[in-house]
Scaffold this active site. Structure first.
Site, mmCIF file in Angstrom:
data_model
loop_
_atom_site.group_PDB
_atom_site.id
_atom_site.type_symbol
_atom_site.label_atom_id
_atom_site.label_comp_id
_atom_site.label_asym_id
_atom_site.label_seq_id
_atom_site.Cartn_x
_atom_site.Cartn_y
_atom_site.Cartn_z
ATOM 1 N N ALA A 156 0.859 -1.188 0.000
ATOM 2 C CA ALA A 156 0.000 0.000 0.000
ATOM 3 C C ALA A 156 0.893 1.234 0.000
ATOM 4 C CB ALA A 156 -0.889 0.017 1.241
ATOM 5 N N LYS A 157 0.310 2.368 -0.295
ATOM 6 C CA LYS A 157 1.025 3.638 -0.090
ATOM 7 C C LYS A 157 -0.018 4.712 0.100
ATOM 8 C CE LYS A 157 5.179 4.269 -1.128
ATOM 9 N NZ LYS A 157 6.409 3.929 -0.494
ATOM 10 N N GLY A 158 0.325 5.685 0.924
ATOM 11 C CA GLY A 158 -0.603 6.782 1.141
ATOM 12 C C GLY A 158 0.137 8.087 1.089
ATOM 13 N N ASP A 173 7.918 7.810 4.580
ATOM 14 C CA ASP A 173 8.327 7.869 3.176
ATOM 15 C C ASP A 173 8.822 9.296 2.968
ATOM 16 O OD1 ASP A 173 7.837 5.943 0.644
ATOM 17 O OD2 ASP A 173 7.599 8.003 -0.002
#
Ligand code: GLU
Length: 414
Positions: free
Chosen positions: A104-106, A145
């Site tokens: 996932a990434k947000g 990140d």
């Protein structure tokens, strides 16, 4: 080939793996489509009393192998396609590293440098409150990140804990005082340096004979430079947003870290010459580590890259078109899903320690990290050697194959 978008480039790599694995169309749909995506408005009261509404995202790409896992990015480029591409990369990264997570990434579309610490704190808590129902120790575990840090993770953990109770395992990359793992901060750079050294040896040379240039002397780049230097390589040039410096006899990394630690600029160090940032990418050196952001090596500058080995410390720093140019020029590219997997591998150790309410010594974290990253390198190299494919094609082949296998066993397809 064109400099297509990060999303199109990533899907092209997946499609190549789908072809080499002979997977069916219905499997392709399950592999490529993000399983869940959420987009929220984040109203935040700024220090001057005005309200600004930011946009927040989370793309949960795939959870066939375990809970969704991946960073949260604060950057003006963040949008749905952006986190979708990066979330997808996490799925292949965790699969290749063989850690029990999906991908996932947000992120939030914001330049964090324009906000005060109080504003960032409020923004992060608002993001967490809007997302907490799709997060969880066994659902989705964020990490730092670009533009976020251990502090950001502490705010997320605190906001999440105010609803669900004390839950250190909800985020990784958090401060040691709150249950973060020793070695996690250095892990992505350490992993990048380990695979860089493996690639050097595979090319018939040694780290001691090799020169290194690092683009993006931040969290990943500085740890990569340090580990390369510890392994005997000569780090001759580094850059960040403030500038670029070179010393062909080797930079003094202690001085560099001291100057930056004291809030100075990279170009303040004494024993080095200044360089234009773009010149660093085209430098005569053995290993180039782009460790900052996507799309820095494009079809425009790829023909000028002189390093024989390029290690993707950042996620997708090389466009697909540029990748083809480098491959045609017989360069070795170590792809992001292998090169920067050290971060998520150490995140797995942090999560495991949190679940067990237990702490590992640094020596254990590094030993187990070295083992997993070397194993990922070995299997990629073996696949590349067997089929004559590039390291990127081989890495995607292994990763996509592993995810497809679990999808089949779960009974979604076939
Ligand atoms: N943001 C990092 C990455 O792109 C780390 C992700 C994690 O540890 O979950 O790999």
């Amino acid at each position: 080939m064109q400099d297509n978008s990060m999303l199109d480039g990533t899907i092209a790599s997946v499609d190549a793996a789908i072809r080499s694995l002979n997977l069916e169309d219905d499997m392709r749909a399950v592999l490529v489509e993000p399983w869940r995506e959420i987009q929220v408005a984040l109203p935040v009261r700024m220090d001057d009393g005005n309200v600004r509404v930011f946009r927040g995202y989370r793309s949960q790409h795939n959870a066939a192998r375990g809970p969704y896992k991946g960073g949260i990015r604060y950057h003006p480029n963040v949008g749905l396609d952006h986190v979708r591409a990066l979330g997808m990369l996490m799925t292949w990264k965790t699969a290749l590293a063989d850690v029990p997570f999906g991908g996932a990434k947000g992120g939030i579309s914001v330049d964090p440098k324009e906000l005060s610490t109080h504003e960032l704190n409020r923004l992060t808590r608002r993001y967490t409150l809007s997302m907490h129902h799709v997060l969880g120790v066994n659902r989705d575990i964020p990490a730092p990140d670009l533009g976020t840090s251990a502090q950001t993770m502490a705010w997320i953990m605190d906001a999440y804990g105010s609803i669900h109770g004390h839950t250190p395992g909800i985020v990784t990359g958090k401060p040691i005082e709150l249950g973060g793992s020793l070695g996690r901060a250095e892990a992505p750079g350490r992993g990048a340096a380990i695979v860089a050294c493996r690639a050097i040896v595979d090319s018939g040379s040694t780290p001691e004979q090799s020169t290194v240039a690092v683009q993006g002397y931040g969290a990943v780049g500085s740890a990569a430079a340090r580990t390369m230097s510890d392994n005997g390589a000569r780090v001759i040039a580094v850059s960040n947003v403030d500038g670029a410096v070179i010393n062909t006899s080797g930079l003094d990394l202690d001085e560099l870290d001291r100057v930056i630690g004291e809030g100075g600029s990279i170009s303040d160090i004494t024993d080095a010459d200044q360089l234009e940032n773009h010149e660093l990418l085209e430098l005569e050196c053995d290993v180039l580590i782009p460790a900052a952001i996507e799309d820095v090596i494009t079809t425009r500058n790829a023909p000028n890259v002189r390093a024989g080995i390029i290690v993707e410390g950042a996620n997708r720093p090389i466009t697909s078109g540029a990748d083809q140019i480098l491959v045609d020029a017989k360069k070795t590219v170590i792809p992001d899903i292998l090169a920067n997997a050290g971060g998520v591998i150490a995140s797995y150790f942090e999560w495991a320690q949190n679940i067990q309410v237990f702490k590992w010594e640094l020596e254990r974290v590094n030993r187990e990290l070295d083992q997993l990253i070397n194993r990922a390198y070995d299997i990629t190299r073996e696949q590349a050697g067997r089929t004559g494919s590039t390291m990127r094609e081989a890495a995607f082949h292994v990763a996509v194959g592993r995810v497809a296998e679990t999808i089949k066993i779960r009974g979604y397809v076939g």
